[in-house]
Scaffold this motif. Structure first.
Motif, short mmCIF file in Angstrom:
data_model
loop_
_atom_site.label_atom_id
_atom_site.label_comp_id
_atom_site.label_asym_id
_atom_site.label_seq_id
_atom_site.Cartn_x
_atom_site.Cartn_y
_atom_site.Cartn_z
N UNK A 53 0.84 -1.20 0.00
CA UNK A 53 0.00 0.00 0.00
C UNK A 53 0.88 1.25 0.00
N UNK A 54 1.93 1.22 0.80
CA UNK A 54 2.85 2.36 0.86
C UNK A 54 3.51 2.60 -0.48
N UNK A 55 3.96 1.53 -1.14
CA UNK A 55 4.58 1.67 -2.46
C UNK A 55 3.61 2.28 -3.47
N UNK A 56 2.40 1.74 -3.52
CA UNK A 56 1.40 2.23 -4.47
C UNK A 56 1.06 3.69 -4.18
N UNK A 57 0.91 4.03 -2.91
CA UNK A 57 0.59 5.41 -2.54
C UNK A 57 1.65 6.37 -3.02
N UNK A 58 2.92 6.03 -2.79
CA UNK A 58 3.99 6.94 -3.19
C UNK A 58 4.18 6.96 -4.70
N UNK A 59 3.88 5.87 -5.37
CA UNK A 59 3.91 5.88 -6.84
C UNK A 59 2.89 6.88 -7.38
N UNK A 60 1.70 6.89 -6.81
CA UNK A 60 0.67 7.82 -7.27
C UNK A 60 1.01 9.26 -6.90
N UNK A 61 1.62 9.46 -5.74
CA UNK A 61 2.05 10.81 -5.37
C UNK A 61 3.16 11.30 -6.30
N UNK A 62 4.03 10.38 -6.74
CA UNK A 62 5.06 10.75 -7.72
C UNK A 62 4.42 11.22 -9.02
N UNK A 63 3.40 10.48 -9.45
CA UNK A 63 2.68 10.87 -10.69
C UNK A 63 2.06 12.26 -10.51
N UNK B 244 -6.20 3.93 4.03
CA UNK B 244 -6.41 5.31 4.49
C UNK B 244 -5.34 5.74 5.48
N UNK B 245 -4.92 4.82 6.36
CA UNK B 245 -3.88 5.17 7.33
C UNK B 245 -2.58 5.57 6.64
N UNK B 246 -2.31 4.94 5.53
CA UNK B 246 -1.09 5.26 4.78
C UNK B 246 -1.31 6.51 3.92
N UNK B 247 -2.45 6.58 3.24
CA UNK B 247 -2.64 7.59 2.19
C UNK B 247 -2.77 9.01 2.73
N UNK B 248 -3.56 9.21 3.78
CA UNK B 248 -3.78 10.59 4.25
C UNK B 248 -2.48 11.25 4.72
N UNK B 249 -1.72 10.63 5.65
CA UNK B 249 -0.47 11.30 6.07
C UNK B 249 0.52 11.47 4.92
N UNK B 250 0.59 10.48 4.03
CA UNK B 250 1.55 10.59 2.91
C UNK B 250 1.20 11.76 2.01
N UNK B 251 -0.08 11.91 1.70
CA UNK B 251 -0.52 13.02 0.85
C UNK B 251 -0.21 14.36 1.50
N UNK B 252 -0.52 14.51 2.77
CA UNK B 252 -0.33 15.79 3.44
C UNK B 252 1.14 16.11 3.65
N UNK B 253 1.96 15.08 3.82
CA UNK B 253 3.40 15.30 3.98
C UNK B 253 4.05 15.69 2.65
N UNK B 254 3.67 15.00 1.58
CA UNK B 254 4.26 15.28 0.27
C UNK B 254 3.89 16.67 -0.22
N UNK B 255 2.66 17.09 0.06
CA UNK B 255 2.19 18.39 -0.44
C UNK B 255 1.73 19.26 0.74
N UNK B 256 2.69 19.87 1.45
CA UNK B 256 2.35 20.64 2.65
C UNK B 256 1.50 21.87 2.38
N UNK B 257 1.45 22.33 1.13
CA UNK B 257 0.62 23.50 0.81
C UNK B 257 -0.64 23.11 0.05
N UNK B 258 -1.01 21.85 0.11
CA UNK B 258 -2.20 21.37 -0.60
C UNK B 258 -3.43 22.19 -0.20
N UNK B 259 -4.20 22.56 -1.19
CA UNK B 259 -5.42 23.34 -0.95
C UNK B 259 -6.36 23.14 -2.13
#
Length: 399
Positions: A120-130, A354-369
């Motif tokens: 799940x962590x790998x897939x999440x970060x692959x999509x965040x890379x995209x 969800x436990x993996x995806x939410x923190x990963x998204x918010x960490x990768x994009x700290x200015x997400x809005x």
């Protein structure tokens, strides 16, 4: 309590200004009394709406209330529902449900789902890379919220790598609240693909759940294909909408978003609170199999009960300050995954995602809005669908 009649079938539409809250009409009914009888056509069975947490939970665990679709009158359809498709566990009662659930339950243990955390962590970060490569703005549904659970379903079912782009195309169309004709065509094609995949697993099993079912159970070919389709439907649209709508809710609650970003250890309680707060599976139906008295209301065999799960998960009799999103709220037994024998089999996988995806998204994009005003986010308002957003336009400051 008397058998109160409500003059009209209530609107389940959430208020545009409060897209995360239950419909005002339903909330008002819950404040009046937790079970009310609704006015129904003369040729229809008795129709009841249950909004209180305690009663919803009791009914979900009571075998006198049937999950079989053909026992239920659907007010929006205006008639009795047809039987469930083969393999659809949500439309079965015991003993048929027991047989299928026993085959599947061992495949969805907490331990096994936790073993998937690395993938799940790998897939999440692959999509965040995209998402990062494409740059802002982006539709979070298209680039992140939908692909993550779709790829994990691929892992679970053992979809070959060479088929995954085609599989994702099908699932993207299915979860898009666009053209019904395109959705139906994708549904038919995907069903045919899954049936073919299930048969292929019988002949050449691999290390995945579908192969386990194909070789370790007594399912017919039709049942095996049906279970595969059920697992896809149960695990894709729900998690995709939780990821997108959950992000929207966090962006609308900046203090809660900041708390989760600062402390990823909050992820467990944050996921449980978002599940309770959003309740994307708004309602459920049960058919009444025998005369029952509940909280003074007399239900008759043949009646149908509508369970307002989102209202139950906001019941002040169960939850303190229920309309407040509080990521530090202690776990309190929400009903987002149901209760009783039909409690969601895939809930542990959804939690891991969800436990993996939410923190990963918010960490990768700290200015997400949001890239549009709140009120311009298009919501899924069809009551037959899982609640969520049709798209979630977001932006951020590139590094």
């Amino acid at each position: 309590m008397s058998n109160t009649y409500y003059r009209e079938y209530p609107s389940f539409d959430r208020a545009p200004a409060c897209p995360f809250d239950p419909a005002p009409e339903v909330t008002a009914l819950r404040a009046e009394q937790p079970i009310v009888r609704l006015a129904a056509p003369a040729d229809a069975p008795g129709l009841w709406l249950v909004t209180g947490y305690g009663l919803v939970r009791r009914i979900l665990a009571d075998p006198r209330f049937s999950s079989r679709y053909e026992t239920q009158y659907h007010p929006l359809v205006g008639g009795q529902l047809p039987p469930a498709p083969v393999g659809d566990l949500t439309g079965m009662d015991a003993p048929q449900h027991t047989r299928f659930r026993r085959l599947l339950a061992g495949k969805f243990t907490v331990r096994r789902m936790n073993l998937l955390t690395e993938r799940v962590t790998e897939v999440t970060h692959e999509r965040l890379d995209v998402m990062e490569r494409q740059g802002p703005p982006a539709d979070l549904v298209e680039v992140f919220a939908q692909p993550v659970p779709a790829l994990m379903i691929c892992e679970l079912l053992g979809v070959p790598y060479e088929d995954r782009a085609r599989f994702q195309s099908f699932t993207s169309t299915l979860t898009d609240a666009g053209e019904p004709e395109a959705q139906y065509a994708a549904f038919v094609e995907l069903g045919e693909y899954l049936r073919g995949l299930a048969l292929a697993k019988r002949a050449n099993p691999t290390d995945d759940l579908l192969s386990d079912l194909a070789t370790g159970g007594d399912l017919t070919d039709e049942e095996l294909g049906g279970v595969a389709a059920f697992l896809l439907g149960a695990g894709l649209d729900t998690t995709a909408n939780m990821l997108a709508l959950g992000t929207f809710a966090l962006l609308r609650n900046p203090a809660q978003l900041a708390a989760l970003r600062a402390d990823p250890g909050l992820a467990d309680s944050a996921v449980e609170e978002l599940l309770r707060y959003l309740s994307i599976a708004t309602t459920g139906l049960r058919g009444v199999l025998e005369d029952v008295e509940l909280d003074g209301a007399r239900l008759q065999a043949g009646d149908t009960v509508i369970l307002a799960v989102n209202a139950a998960n906001r019941d002040p009799a169960k939850f303190a300050e229920p309309d407040l999103l509080d990521l530090r709220r202690p776990p309190g037994g929400h009903l987002a995954f149901g209760h009783g024998i039909h409690q969601c089999l895939g809930q542990q996988l959804a939690r891991v995602e969800m436990r993996v995806a939410f923190p990963a998204l918010l960490t990768r994009f700290p200015t997400l809005r949001l890239a549009v005003p709140d009120e311009e986010v298009p919501m899924r308002t069809d009551p037959a669908q899982i609640y969520g957003v049709r798209s979630l336009p977001v932006t951020w400051d590139p590094a």
